[in-house]
Design a protein around this motif. Structure first.
Motif, PDB file in Angstrom:
ATOM      1  N   ARG A  87     -10.758  27.531 -22.069  1.00  0.00           N
ATOM      2  CA  ARG A  87      -9.847  27.995 -20.774  1.00  0.00           C
ATOM      3  C   ARG A  87      -9.675  29.526 -20.884  1.00  0.00           C
ATOM      4  NH1 ARG A  87      -4.182  24.563 -20.755  1.00  0.00           N
ATOM      5  NH2 ARG A  87      -4.592  25.007 -22.996  1.00  0.00           N
ATOM      6  N   ARG A  98      -8.020  31.436 -22.693  1.00  0.00           N
ATOM      7  CA  ARG A  98      -6.693  32.125 -22.685  1.00  0.00           C
ATOM      8  C   ARG A  98      -6.145  32.557 -24.059  1.00  0.00           C
ATOM      9  NH1 ARG A  98      -2.873  27.302 -19.584  1.00  0.00           N
ATOM     10  NH2 ARG A  98      -4.411  27.379 -17.491  1.00  0.00           N
ATOM     11  N   ARG A 120     -11.505  37.667 -20.408  1.00  0.00           N
ATOM     12  CA  ARG A 120     -10.536  36.649 -20.748  1.00  0.00           C
ATOM     13  C   ARG A 120      -9.487  36.449 -19.690  1.00  0.00           C
ATOM     14  NH1 ARG A 120      -8.906  37.235 -26.327  1.00  0.00           N
ATOM     15  NH2 ARG A 120      -6.976  36.943 -25.522  1.00  0.00           N
ATOM     16  N   ALA A 131      -8.963  33.284 -17.247  1.00  0.00           N
ATOM     17  CA  ALA A 131      -7.891  32.649 -17.178  1.00  0.00           C
ATOM     18  C   ALA A 131      -6.935  32.444 -15.844  1.00  0.00           C
ATOM     19  CB  ALA A 131      -6.864  32.965 -18.436  1.00  0.00           C
TER      20      ALA A 131
END
Length: 424
Positions: free
Chosen positions: A213, A215, A313, A317
């Motif tokens: 993901r 994250r 990222r 996210a």
């Protein structure tokens, strides 16, 4: 009359004046022969306008769901309306198998092949690589049979054809003896470990998928599909390159129920029930409440791509449900992203908010383009018209093939004009 037909996700409303659902090949021939412009629609699992037309949109869903196994050649002829879930179960009952399946068994065979849709595995070509012959309705309404045996190397331009040659009514696929697969999920693979050991991880089993993901600098899940009888993957049961084995079944999107996914925890079962991620009778992926994009690039650049995406990222996210990373073997199909090169695909399942998603995709494309990436033909992307033509060495050959089969452009549309044919 078109009552605002949409694709599977609902983000595309087709602009066709008329939508047809022929119940036979003869009816399909008549529709195509009368039309000024026409395009075929399979299961609608595209996220852009590749299937759109201003003229007559022809759904293949009501065509006979024919499946015929030739025991001499061990090939199966499949009607264009058949979906992989139906075909896989039918073949399994007869002791045969396909070499691979996509993550969703809900998608149609003809539509998946036409856009070079794939599964996973270092040694596994995309789904179109199984095709040995096809039948299609040409612009004049004629039913034409084409095969690798008769067409030779030119057949490689006819398989991943984006609907530009005609409306495919049937395909003949090579099969192999059926086989069993066990599936395990591992969690918490550090991104640094994934980068350091990427080749070993991707090649550890018949099919391997990495999910993140974005994250944290972590691969959240690694799905390892091991063909029974092959050497066991490294660390089976105890860990996987530092990732820990999941203690219960998982869904790639953690918020969704694992009951929708194929059986895990190392329980062996038929290829047809393990190679897809999702069960045929369950909602596919996020049940359509999503957008999808995918970028494929040379396999040798997989680690560079991981590192190129890492600075994004936070952006990813915000719009991402899950990113799946898979490898695909090289092939000879002219419009396949894997033409004469092993590839790695970065597939993004995104929130259903086009305005929020597209700017992030533009940044992803900017970072992956220097690594040789191309988008999946049926997914969202932001590339300008003409940008893809230089990335496919056989694009001009394919355009010539399309002009020969469809000289008046009945099956052309704005998508093909922008990304395949161009002004010439």
């Amino acid at each position: 009359m078109n009552r605002r037909t949409t694709n599977w996700a609902g983000n595309i409303g087709f602009g066709a004046e008329r939508v047809h659902r022929p119940a036979s090949v003869a009816q399909l021939q008549a529709v195509v022969a009368r039309a000024e412009r026409a395009r075929a629609l399979g299961s609608g699992h595209s996220f852009n306008t590749v299937a759109d037309t201003p003229g007559d949109l022809v759904s293949l869903a009501d065509l006979p769901r024919t499946m015929e196994l030739d025991t001499a050649s061990q090939t199966v002829q499949v009607g264009a309306g058949v979906r992989y879930a139906e075909l896989a179960q039918w073949l399994q009952e007869r002791g045969r198998a396909l070499h691979n399946l996509g993550s969703l068994p809900h998608i149609s065979v003809a539509g998946s092949v036409a856009t070079a849709t794939h599964g996973s595995g270092d040694a596994n070509g995309n789904l179109a690589t199984a095709v040995d012959a096809l039948e299609l309705v040409t612009a004049e309404g004629d039913l034409v049979a084409l095969s690798r045996a008769e067409c030779g190397a030119e057949f490689d331009g006819m398989v991943v054809a984006l609907g530009a040659l005609g409306v495919v009514t049937a395909m003949t696929l090579r099969t192999r003896p059926d086989f069993d697969v066990s599936q395990r999920v591992y969690e918490g693979l550090e991104l640094d470990a994934a980068a350091e050991h990427f080749d070993a991880i991707a090649g550890a089993a018949y099919s391997v998928s990495l999910f993140t993901r974005w994250r944290e600098p972590v691969i959240d899940q690694v799905w390892v599909k091991h063909r029974v009888g092959d050497p066991a993957p490294e660390g089976t049961g105890s860990g996987f390159f530092g990732a820990r084995p999941a203690r219960a079944a998982r869904h790639p999107v953690p918020e969704m129920a694992a009951e929708h996914c194929t059986e895990q925890l190392g329980v062996a079962g038929p290829w047809s029930e393990r190679l897809p991620h999702f069960r045929p009778g369950s909602p596919p992926s996020s049940d359509g409440d999503e957008l999808q994009a995918e970028y494929l690039l040379p396999r040798r650049n997989a680690v560079a791509a991981l590192r190129a995406l890492e600075p994004l990222r936070a952006d990813l996210a915000r719009v991402l449900q899950i990113n799946e990373i898979r490898t695909i073997a090289a092939d000879e199909l002219w419009l396949s992203p894997s033409y004469r090169q092993d590839t790695v695909g970065f597939h993004f399942t995104l929130v259903p908010d086009t305005a929020a998603v597209l700017p992030v995709l533009a940044r992803v494309e900017e970072r992956l383009a220097p690594l040789g990436s191309v988008p999946h033909w049926g997914k969202l992307f932001t590339a300008e018209p003409g940008a893809l033509r230089g990335r496919y060495s056989r694009m001009a050959d394919f355009a010539g093939l399309a002009r020969r089969y469809d000289p008046r452009g009945k099956f052309a549309n704005d998508f093909l004009a922008a990304h395949v044919f161009g002004a010439d």
